[in-house]
Design a protein around this motif. Sequence first.
Motif, PDB file in Angstrom:
ATOM      1  N   GLN A 192       1.498  -3.785  21.096  1.00 17.02           N
ATOM      2  CA  GLN A 192       1.821  -5.135  20.634  1.00 17.02           C
ATOM      3  C   GLN A 192       3.338  -5.275  20.648  1.00 17.02           C
ATOM      4  OE1 GLN A 192       1.705  -6.224  16.365  1.00 17.02           O
ATOM      5  NE2 GLN A 192       0.232  -7.829  16.922  1.00 17.02           N
ATOM      6  N   ASN A 193       3.829  -6.249  21.427  1.00 17.68           N
ATOM      7  CA  ASN A 193       5.270  -6.501  21.545  1.00 17.68           C
ATOM      8  C   ASN A 193       6.047  -5.245  21.940  1.00 17.68           C
ATOM      9  OD1 ASN A 193       4.872  -9.218  20.783  1.00 17.68           O
ATOM     10  ND2 ASN A 193       4.972  -8.675  18.615  1.00 17.68           N
ATOM     11  N   ASN A 224       9.799 -12.198  20.536  1.00 17.50           N
ATOM     12  CA  ASN A 224       8.914 -11.110  20.100  1.00 17.50           C
ATOM     13  C   ASN A 224       9.655  -9.806  19.795  1.00 17.50           C
ATOM     14  OD1 ASN A 224       6.539 -12.652  20.157  1.00 17.50           O
ATOM     15  ND2 ASN A 224       6.332 -12.354  22.365  1.00 17.50           N
ATOM     16  N   GLU A 261       2.299 -16.015  18.077  1.00 16.01           N
ATOM     17  CA  GLU A 261       2.439 -15.670  19.492  1.00 16.01           C
ATOM     18  C   GLU A 261       2.947 -14.239  19.623  1.00 16.01           C
ATOM     19  OE1 GLU A 261       4.733 -14.847  22.970  1.00 16.01           O
ATOM     20  OE2 GLU A 261       5.805 -15.709  21.262  1.00 16.01           O
ATOM     21  N   ASN A 262       2.173 -13.386  20.295  1.00 13.50           N
ATOM     22  CA  ASN A 262       2.528 -11.984  20.513  1.00 13.50           C
ATOM     23  C   ASN A 262       2.272 -11.602  21.963  1.00 13.50           C
ATOM     24  OD1 ASN A 262       3.214 -10.935  17.776  1.00 13.50           O
ATOM     25  ND2 ASN A 262       1.105 -11.505  17.301  1.00 13.50           N
ATOM     26  N   ASP A 263       3.056 -10.649  22.445  1.00  7.94           N
ATOM     27  CA  ASP A 263       2.819 -10.053  23.764  1.00  7.94           C
ATOM     28  C   ASP A 263       1.995  -8.783  23.601  1.00  7.94           C
ATOM     29  OD1 ASP A 263       4.292 -11.885  25.350  1.00  7.94           O
ATOM     30  OD2 ASP A 263       6.165 -10.910  24.780  1.00  7.94           O
ATOM     31  N   TYR A 264       1.065  -8.572  24.535  1.00  7.42           N
ATOM     32  CA  TYR A 264       0.264  -7.349  24.533  1.00  7.42           C
ATOM     33  C   TYR A 264       0.330  -6.697  25.911  1.00  7.42           C
ATOM     34  CZ  TYR A 264      -1.596  -8.782  20.029  1.00  7.42           C
ATOM     35  OH  TYR A 264      -1.711  -9.146  18.699  1.00  7.42           O
ATOM     36  N   THR A 265       0.395  -5.368  25.905  1.00 10.53           N
ATOM     37  CA  THR A 265       0.466  -4.588  27.140  1.00 10.53           C
ATOM     38  C   THR A 265      -0.610  -3.515  27.101  1.00 10.53           C
ATOM     39  OG1 THR A 265       2.867  -4.915  27.222  1.00 10.53           O
ATOM     40  CG2 THR A 265       1.938  -3.206  28.636  1.00 10.53           C
ATOM     41  N   ASN A 267      -0.952 -12.517  26.431  1.00 15.37           N
ATOM     42  CA  ASN A 267      -0.169 -13.192  25.403  1.00 15.37           C
ATOM     43  C   ASN A 267      -1.122 -14.035  24.561  1.00 15.37           C
ATOM     44  OD1 ASN A 267       1.501 -15.709  24.394  1.00 15.37           O
ATOM     45  ND2 ASN A 267       2.983 -14.089  24.811  1.00 15.37           N
ATOM     46  N   SER A 268      -0.890 -14.049  23.260  1.00 15.99           N
ATOM     47  CA  SER A 268      -1.801 -14.740  22.351  1.00 15.99           C
ATOM     48  C   SER A 268      -1.521 -16.223  22.227  1.00 15.99           C
ATOM     49  CB  SER A 268      -1.725 -14.096  20.957  1.00 15.99           C
ATOM     50  OG  SER A 268      -0.409 -14.219  20.436  1.00 15.99           O
ATOM     51  N   GLU A 269      -0.603 -16.759  23.044  1.00 16.33           N
ATOM     52  CA  GLU A 269      -0.309 -18.191  22.981  1.00 16.33           C
ATOM     53  C   GLU A 269      -1.579 -19.005  23.295  1.00 16.33           C
ATOM     54  OE1 GLU A 269       3.135 -21.318  24.427  1.00 16.33           O
ATOM     55  OE2 GLU A 269       2.825 -19.456  25.547  1.00 16.33           O
TER      56      GLU A 269
END
Length: 414
Positions: free
Chosen positions: A198-199, A282, A382-386, A408-410
Amino acid sequence: MKNIFFFFFLTVVFNIGYGQINFSQPDYIKTVILKPVVTNSYAPIIKLGEKIQLSFDDLNADEHTYSYKIEHCDVDWSISNLSDSEFINGYAEDRIRDYENSFNTLQPYTNYTVSIPNENTELKISGNYIISVLNENEQVVFKRSFVVYEPKVTVGVAIYRSRDISNINSKQSVEFTINNSSFRINNPNQEIHTVILQNSNWQTAISGLKPQFFRGTQMLYKYNKETSFFAGNEFLFFDSKSIRNSTLNIAKVELGKELYDTYLYTNEERIDNPYTRHPDVNGNFVIRNLTSENHNTDADYSWVHFSLSCLEDLTGKDIYVSGNYNNWQLNELNKLKYNTSTGLYECSILLKQGFYNYQYVTKNNKGEISNYDIDGSFHETENDYTVLVYYKGFGDRYTQVIGVGFGNSEKINN
Protein backbone atom coordinates in the motif's frame (compact mmCIF):
# COMPACT_ATOMS: atom_id res chain seq x y z
CA MET A 1 -17.95 -20.55 -13.18
CA LYS A 2 -17.01 -22.44 -16.31
CA ASN A 3 -13.56 -24.05 -16.39
CA ILE A 4 -12.75 -22.83 -12.92
CA PHE A 5 -11.26 -25.30 -10.48
CA PHE A 6 -10.95 -24.68 -6.81
CA PHE A 7 -7.62 -25.62 -5.28
CA PHE A 8 -7.50 -26.65 -1.64
CA PHE A 9 -4.45 -25.62 0.30
CA LEU A 10 -3.21 -24.28 3.58
CA THR A 11 -2.99 -20.51 3.24
CA VAL A 12 -0.40 -18.67 5.26
CA VAL A 13 -0.59 -14.91 5.12
CA PHE A 14 2.10 -12.66 6.50
CA ASN A 15 1.65 -9.03 7.37
CA ILE A 16 5.22 -8.29 8.22
CA GLY A 17 7.46 -5.27 8.44
CA TYR A 18 10.38 -6.63 6.39
CA GLY A 19 12.91 -5.75 9.05
CA GLN A 20 15.68 -6.69 6.63
CA ILE A 21 15.16 -3.40 4.78
CA ASN A 22 14.74 -1.14 7.83
CA PHE A 23 18.04 0.56 7.14
CA SER A 24 19.47 3.22 9.41
CA GLN A 25 21.70 6.08 8.34
CA PRO A 26 23.94 8.62 10.11
CA ASP A 27 22.60 12.06 11.01
CA TYR A 28 24.76 13.82 8.42
CA ILE A 29 23.16 11.90 5.52
CA LYS A 30 19.88 13.50 4.46
CA THR A 31 17.32 13.48 1.64
CA VAL A 32 18.06 10.02 0.29
CA ILE A 33 16.01 9.55 -2.88
CA LEU A 34 15.93 6.29 -4.86
CA LYS A 35 13.43 6.32 -7.71
CA PRO A 36 13.09 5.66 -11.45
CA VAL A 37 14.24 8.33 -13.89
CA VAL A 38 10.63 8.92 -14.90
CA THR A 39 8.49 11.96 -14.13
CA ASN A 40 5.91 11.42 -11.35
CA SER A 41 7.30 7.99 -10.49
CA TYR A 42 8.31 7.53 -6.86
CA ALA A 43 8.44 3.80 -6.06
CA PRO A 44 11.88 2.17 -6.50
CA ILE A 45 10.54 -0.44 -8.94
CA ILE A 46 11.90 -0.62 -12.49
CA LYS A 47 11.72 -2.90 -15.51
CA LEU A 48 14.98 -4.62 -16.40
CA GLY A 49 16.96 -2.20 -18.56
CA GLU A 50 15.34 0.95 -17.20
CA LYS A 51 17.24 3.46 -15.07
CA ILE A 52 16.94 4.09 -11.37
CA GLN A 53 18.67 7.03 -9.69
CA LEU A 54 20.06 7.40 -6.19
CA SER A 55 20.74 10.85 -4.75
CA PHE A 56 21.60 12.02 -1.25
CA ASP A 57 23.11 14.93 0.67
CA ASP A 58 26.12 14.85 2.98
CA LEU A 59 25.83 17.70 5.48
CA ASN A 60 29.57 17.50 6.21
CA ALA A 61 30.01 19.16 2.80
CA ASP A 62 33.57 17.88 2.49
CA GLU A 63 33.35 16.28 -0.97
CA HIS A 64 33.85 12.90 0.62
CA THR A 65 34.74 9.93 -1.59
CA TYR A 66 31.79 7.53 -1.73
CA SER A 67 31.23 4.36 -3.70
CA TYR A 68 28.20 2.16 -4.27
CA LYS A 69 27.77 -1.60 -4.04
CA ILE A 70 24.95 -3.62 -5.63
CA GLU A 71 23.76 -6.91 -4.09
CA HIS A 72 21.13 -9.32 -5.38
CA CYS A 73 18.61 -10.60 -2.81
CA ASP A 74 16.09 -13.39 -2.34
CA VAL A 75 12.41 -12.74 -1.84
CA ASP A 76 12.91 -12.19 1.89
CA TRP A 77 15.67 -9.60 1.19
CA SER A 78 18.45 -11.86 2.40
CA ILE A 79 21.54 -11.72 0.16
CA SER A 80 21.37 -14.39 -2.56
CA ASN A 81 24.18 -16.85 -3.27
CA LEU A 82 24.88 -15.52 -6.76
CA SER A 83 28.32 -14.24 -7.70
CA ASP A 84 28.54 -10.67 -9.00
CA SER A 85 29.07 -11.83 -12.58
CA GLU A 86 25.79 -13.76 -12.52
CA PHE A 87 23.65 -10.67 -12.04
CA ILE A 88 25.81 -7.79 -13.28
CA ASN A 89 27.70 -6.87 -16.43
CA GLY A 90 30.64 -4.79 -15.31
CA TYR A 91 31.25 -3.90 -11.68
CA ALA A 92 29.01 -4.45 -8.67
CA GLU A 93 31.01 -1.83 -6.80
CA ASP A 94 32.20 1.49 -8.18
CA ARG A 95 32.89 5.07 -7.19
CA ILE A 96 30.17 7.76 -7.17
CA ARG A 97 31.62 10.41 -9.48
CA ASP A 98 28.73 12.85 -9.80
CA TYR A 99 28.70 15.24 -6.85
CA GLU A 100 28.31 18.99 -6.32
CA ASN A 101 28.38 21.35 -3.38
CA SER A 102 25.36 23.39 -2.34
CA PHE A 103 25.16 27.00 -3.48
CA ASN A 104 23.97 29.98 -1.43
CA THR A 105 22.44 27.89 1.36
CA LEU A 106 22.64 28.38 5.12
CA GLN A 107 23.14 24.64 5.52
CA PRO A 108 26.20 23.57 3.50
CA TYR A 109 26.08 20.10 1.95
CA THR A 110 27.40 18.01 -0.91
CA ASN A 111 24.84 16.38 -3.19
CA TYR A 112 25.74 13.00 -4.71
CA THR A 113 23.99 11.28 -7.61
CA VAL A 114 24.41 7.95 -9.37
CA SER A 115 22.21 6.11 -11.89
CA ILE A 116 21.93 2.37 -12.47
CA PRO A 117 22.56 1.07 -15.11
CA ASN A 118 25.58 3.14 -16.15
CA GLU A 119 28.67 2.59 -18.27
CA ASN A 120 30.29 0.51 -15.53
CA THR A 121 27.31 -1.34 -14.04
CA GLU A 122 24.44 -3.07 -15.85
CA LEU A 123 21.94 -5.41 -14.19
CA LYS A 124 21.41 -8.72 -16.00
CA ILE A 125 18.52 -10.32 -14.14
CA SER A 126 15.38 -9.38 -12.23
CA GLY A 127 14.90 -9.63 -8.49
CA ASN A 128 15.25 -7.73 -5.25
CA TYR A 129 18.35 -5.56 -4.96
CA ILE A 130 20.12 -3.60 -2.25
CA ILE A 131 22.37 -0.68 -3.05
CA SER A 132 24.85 0.27 -0.33
CA VAL A 133 26.83 3.49 -0.13
CA LEU A 134 30.35 2.97 1.23
CA ASN A 135 32.91 5.43 2.52
CA GLU A 136 36.61 5.41 1.60
CA ASN A 137 37.25 2.81 4.30
CA GLU A 138 34.77 0.41 2.66
CA GLN A 139 32.36 0.89 5.57
CA VAL A 140 28.64 0.92 4.82
CA VAL A 141 27.16 4.38 5.38
CA PHE A 142 23.57 3.54 4.43
CA LYS A 143 21.51 1.20 2.26
CA ARG A 144 18.38 1.30 0.15
CA SER A 145 16.35 -1.41 -1.57
CA PHE A 146 14.78 -1.59 -5.01
CA VAL A 147 13.02 -4.10 -7.25
CA VAL A 148 13.80 -5.01 -10.87
CA TYR A 149 11.20 -6.97 -12.84
CA GLU A 150 10.75 -8.62 -16.21
CA PRO A 151 7.18 -8.56 -17.62
CA LYS A 152 6.84 -12.31 -18.15
CA VAL A 153 3.30 -12.37 -16.74
CA THR A 154 0.59 -9.72 -16.61
CA VAL A 155 -1.07 -8.77 -13.35
CA GLY A 156 -4.55 -7.27 -13.14
CA VAL A 157 -5.38 -5.47 -9.89
CA ALA A 158 -8.79 -4.33 -8.60
CA ILE A 159 -9.63 -2.58 -5.33
CA TYR A 160 -12.84 -3.34 -3.40
CA ARG A 161 -14.50 -2.26 -0.22
CA SER A 162 -14.12 -4.87 2.45
CA ARG A 163 -16.90 -7.47 2.47
CA ASP A 164 -16.45 -7.78 6.23
CA ILE A 165 -19.39 -5.77 7.59
CA SER A 166 -17.41 -4.69 10.65
CA ASN A 167 -14.78 -3.03 8.42
CA ILE A 168 -16.78 -2.16 5.32
CA ASN A 169 -16.35 1.57 5.89
CA SER A 170 -12.69 1.50 6.90
CA LYS A 171 -10.84 -1.13 4.84
CA GLN A 172 -9.89 -1.65 1.21
CA SER A 173 -9.33 -5.11 -0.22
CA VAL A 174 -6.99 -6.00 -3.08
CA GLU A 175 -7.97 -8.68 -5.60
CA PHE A 176 -5.65 -9.61 -8.44
CA THR A 177 -5.19 -12.03 -11.31
CA ILE A 178 -1.91 -13.36 -12.73
CA ASN A 179 -2.01 -14.29 -16.43
CA ASN A 180 0.87 -16.59 -17.36
CA SER A 181 -0.14 -17.47 -20.92
CA SER A 182 3.43 -17.05 -22.23
CA PHE A 183 5.35 -18.26 -19.18
CA ARG A 184 5.23 -21.81 -17.92
CA ILE A 185 4.66 -22.35 -14.19
CA ASN A 186 4.60 -25.98 -13.09
CA ASN A 187 3.72 -25.66 -9.42
CA PRO A 188 2.23 -22.24 -8.58
CA ASN A 189 1.87 -22.98 -4.86
CA GLN A 190 5.58 -23.65 -4.53
CA GLU A 191 7.06 -21.47 -7.26
CA ILE A 192 5.01 -18.26 -7.00
CA HIS A 193 5.30 -15.73 -4.19
CA THR A 194 3.34 -12.49 -4.09
CA VAL A 195 3.71 -9.25 -2.14
CA ILE A 196 1.10 -6.49 -1.86
CA LEU A 197 2.15 -2.94 -1.00
CA GLN A 198 0.00 0.00 0.00
CA ASN A 199 1.55 3.29 -1.18
CA SER A 200 4.88 1.47 -1.75
CA ASN A 201 5.34 1.05 2.00
CA TRP A 202 7.15 -2.19 2.88
CA GLN A 203 6.45 -1.67 6.59
CA THR A 204 2.86 -2.85 6.08
CA ALA A 205 3.36 -5.34 3.21
CA ILE A 206 1.15 -8.44 2.92
CA SER A 207 2.94 -11.56 1.72
CA GLY A 208 2.56 -15.33 1.45
CA LEU A 209 -0.75 -15.64 -0.44
CA LYS A 210 -1.41 -18.70 -2.62
CA PRO A 211 -3.74 -18.69 -5.65
CA GLN A 212 -7.33 -19.60 -4.81
CA PHE A 213 -8.57 -20.51 -8.27
CA PHE A 214 -7.22 -21.44 -11.69
CA ARG A 215 -8.91 -20.47 -14.96
CA GLY A 216 -7.00 -21.53 -18.03
CA THR A 217 -3.65 -19.74 -17.81
CA GLN A 218 -4.86 -17.45 -15.06
CA MET A 219 -4.28 -17.61 -11.32
CA LEU A 220 -6.98 -15.84 -9.35
CA TYR A 221 -6.47 -14.27 -5.93
CA LYS A 222 -9.98 -13.41 -4.76
CA TYR A 223 -9.21 -12.94 -1.11
CA ASN A 224 -10.93 -10.32 0.95
CA LYS A 225 -9.97 -10.39 4.61
CA GLU A 226 -6.42 -11.60 3.95
CA THR A 227 -5.68 -8.80 1.45
CA SER A 228 -7.40 -5.99 3.33
CA PHE A 229 -5.64 -2.80 4.38
CA PHE A 230 -6.98 -0.06 6.59
CA ALA A 231 -7.53 2.72 4.08
CA GLY A 232 -6.43 5.44 6.48
CA ASN A 233 -7.03 9.07 5.57
CA GLU A 234 -5.66 11.41 2.95
CA PHE A 235 -2.11 12.52 3.70
CA LEU A 236 -1.41 15.89 5.25
CA PHE A 237 1.03 18.16 3.44
CA PHE A 238 3.14 21.30 3.48
CA ASP A 239 5.22 23.14 0.89
CA SER A 240 8.46 24.84 1.96
CA LYS A 241 9.64 25.82 -1.53
CA SER A 242 9.85 29.40 -0.26
CA ILE A 243 12.18 29.04 2.72
CA ARG A 244 11.56 32.52 4.18
CA ASN A 245 7.78 32.79 3.85
CA SER A 246 4.79 31.01 5.33
CA THR A 247 2.57 29.25 2.79
CA LEU A 248 -0.37 26.88 2.91
CA ASN A 249 -0.23 24.82 6.14
CA ILE A 250 2.87 26.70 7.37
CA ALA A 251 1.98 29.01 10.26
CA LYS A 252 5.24 30.96 10.47
CA VAL A 253 8.90 30.93 9.52
CA GLU A 254 11.66 32.26 11.75
CA LEU A 255 15.41 32.56 11.28
CA GLY A 256 17.08 30.67 14.09
CA LYS A 257 20.69 30.71 15.19
CA GLU A 258 21.86 28.86 12.07
CA LEU A 259 18.87 27.74 9.99
CA TYR A 260 15.27 28.69 9.40
CA ASP A 261 12.56 27.22 11.62
CA THR A 262 9.39 26.23 9.76
CA TYR A 263 6.40 25.95 12.10
CA LEU A 264 3.41 24.03 10.72
CA TYR A 265 -0.12 24.71 11.92
CA THR A 266 -1.08 22.33 14.71
CA ASN A 267 -2.81 19.26 13.30
CA GLU A 268 -5.88 17.90 15.04
CA GLU A 269 -6.95 14.29 15.17
CA ARG A 270 -9.38 13.43 12.36
CA ILE A 271 -10.68 10.10 13.60
CA ASP A 272 -14.11 11.49 14.54
CA ASN A 273 -14.41 13.91 11.60
CA PRO A 274 -16.20 13.08 8.35
CA TYR A 275 -14.03 12.09 5.41
CA THR A 276 -12.84 15.00 3.28
CA ARG A 277 -11.26 14.41 -0.11
CA HIS A 278 -8.21 16.39 -1.14
CA PRO A 279 -5.47 15.47 -3.63
CA ASP A 280 -2.19 14.07 -2.34
CA VAL A 281 0.81 12.11 -3.60
CA ASN A 282 0.30 9.21 -1.20
CA GLY A 283 3.13 9.92 1.20
CA ASN A 284 5.77 10.99 -1.32
CA PHE A 285 7.75 14.21 -1.56
CA VAL A 286 9.35 16.42 -4.19
CA ILE A 287 12.42 18.58 -3.57
CA ARG A 288 11.95 22.06 -5.03
CA ASN A 289 13.09 25.62 -4.55
CA LEU A 290 11.10 28.63 -5.70
CA THR A 291 14.14 30.77 -6.54
CA SER A 292 16.25 28.28 -8.51
CA GLU A 293 16.01 25.54 -11.11
CA ASN A 294 18.81 23.43 -9.65
CA HIS A 295 16.90 21.99 -6.72
CA ASN A 296 19.56 19.40 -5.86
CA THR A 297 22.11 22.00 -4.76
CA ASP A 298 20.18 25.27 -4.30
CA ALA A 299 17.41 24.06 -1.99
CA ASP A 300 18.14 24.83 1.66
CA TYR A 301 17.35 22.96 4.87
CA SER A 302 15.11 24.09 7.71
CA TRP A 303 13.87 22.65 10.98
CA VAL A 304 10.23 21.70 10.38
CA HIS A 305 8.21 21.72 13.60
CA PHE A 306 5.22 19.35 13.76
CA SER A 307 2.57 19.53 16.47
CA LEU A 308 -0.48 17.35 17.05
CA SER A 309 -3.50 17.81 19.26
CA CYS A 310 -4.81 14.37 20.16
CA LEU A 311 -7.13 13.26 22.96
CA GLU A 312 -7.23 9.57 22.03
CA ASP A 313 -6.06 6.97 24.54
CA LEU A 314 -2.72 5.89 23.09
CA THR A 315 -1.41 4.03 26.12
CA GLY A 316 1.42 1.70 25.12
CA LYS A 317 1.80 3.33 21.70
CA ASP A 318 4.27 5.79 20.20
CA ILE A 319 3.35 8.40 17.57
CA TYR A 320 5.45 9.09 14.50
CA VAL A 321 5.48 11.45 11.53
CA SER A 322 5.39 8.94 8.69
CA GLY A 323 6.09 9.31 4.98
CA ASN A 324 8.47 8.44 2.19
CA TYR A 325 10.69 11.38 3.13
CA ASN A 326 12.69 8.95 5.32
CA ASN A 327 11.80 5.69 3.54
CA TRP A 328 8.80 5.16 5.87
CA GLN A 329 11.11 4.44 8.81
CA LEU A 330 9.80 4.93 12.35
CA ASN A 331 12.61 5.97 14.66
CA GLU A 332 13.63 8.46 17.32
CA LEU A 333 14.15 11.22 14.75
CA ASN A 334 10.48 11.33 13.76
CA LYS A 335 8.83 10.25 17.04
CA LEU A 336 6.57 12.80 18.67
CA LYS A 337 6.92 13.57 22.36
CA TYR A 338 4.21 14.96 24.61
CA ASN A 339 4.83 18.53 25.77
CA THR A 340 3.07 19.06 29.12
CA SER A 341 3.28 22.86 28.83
CA THR A 342 1.46 23.02 25.49
CA GLY A 343 -0.64 19.85 25.76
CA LEU A 344 0.57 18.84 22.30
CA TYR A 345 2.63 16.05 20.79
CA GLU A 346 5.65 17.67 19.13
CA CYS A 347 8.56 16.80 16.88
CA SER A 348 11.18 18.73 14.87
CA ILE A 349 12.75 17.26 11.72
CA LEU A 350 15.51 18.69 9.53
CA LEU A 351 14.14 18.65 5.98
CA LYS A 352 15.20 20.01 2.62
CA GLN A 353 12.93 22.50 0.85
CA GLY A 354 10.08 20.91 -1.05
CA PHE A 355 6.54 19.55 -1.10
CA TYR A 356 5.95 16.84 1.50
CA ASN A 357 3.15 14.42 2.29
CA TYR A 358 3.02 13.01 5.81
CA GLN A 359 0.67 11.27 8.23
CA TYR A 360 0.61 10.43 11.92
CA VAL A 361 0.88 6.72 12.69
CA THR A 362 1.21 4.76 15.90
CA LYS A 363 3.28 1.72 16.76
CA ASN A 364 2.62 -0.45 19.80
CA ASN A 365 5.08 -2.52 21.83
CA LYS A 366 4.48 -5.48 19.48
CA GLY A 367 5.68 -3.45 16.52
CA GLU A 368 2.20 -3.20 14.99
CA ILE A 369 1.71 -0.02 12.94
CA SER A 370 -1.64 1.79 12.73
CA ASN A 371 -2.51 4.54 10.24
CA TYR A 372 -6.00 5.00 11.72
CA ASP A 373 -5.60 5.54 15.48
CA ILE A 374 -5.33 9.30 15.01
CA ASP A 375 -6.72 10.18 11.58
CA GLY A 376 -9.31 7.44 11.22
CA SER A 377 -9.83 5.13 8.25
CA PHE A 378 -12.30 5.70 5.40
CA HIS A 379 -12.93 3.43 2.45
CA GLU A 380 -13.10 6.49 0.16
CA THR A 381 -9.42 7.31 0.76
CA GLU A 382 -7.32 7.31 -2.39
CA ASN A 383 -4.39 4.86 -2.13
CA ASP A 384 -1.95 3.25 -4.54
CA TYR A 385 -1.51 -0.52 -4.47
CA THR A 386 1.28 -2.60 -6.00
CA VAL A 387 1.36 -6.38 -6.49
CA LEU A 388 4.79 -7.96 -7.02
CA VAL A 389 5.00 -11.49 -8.44
CA TYR A 390 8.10 -13.53 -7.61
CA TYR A 391 9.05 -16.84 -9.22
CA LYS A 392 11.59 -19.48 -8.26
CA GLY A 393 11.33 -22.72 -10.21
CA PHE A 394 12.48 -26.09 -8.96
CA GLY A 395 16.28 -26.12 -9.02
CA ASP A 396 16.61 -22.39 -9.72
CA ARG A 397 19.41 -20.57 -7.91
CA TYR A 398 17.63 -17.25 -7.54
CA THR A 399 14.18 -15.67 -7.34
CA GLN A 400 12.95 -13.67 -10.31
CA VAL A 401 10.37 -10.90 -10.32
CA ILE A 402 8.21 -11.80 -13.31
CA GLY A 403 5.42 -9.25 -13.09
CA VAL A 404 4.09 -6.14 -11.40
CA GLY A 405 0.51 -4.92 -11.19
CA PHE A 406 -0.76 -1.52 -10.10
CA GLY A 407 -4.14 -0.46 -8.75
CA ASN A 408 -5.66 2.66 -7.25
CA SER A 409 -8.66 2.98 -4.95
CA GLU A 410 -9.93 6.16 -6.63
CA LYS A 411 -12.37 3.95 -8.54
CA ILE A 412 -13.13 1.52 -5.75
CA ASN A 413 -15.52 -1.36 -6.39
CA ASN A 414 -18.39 -2.03 -3.99
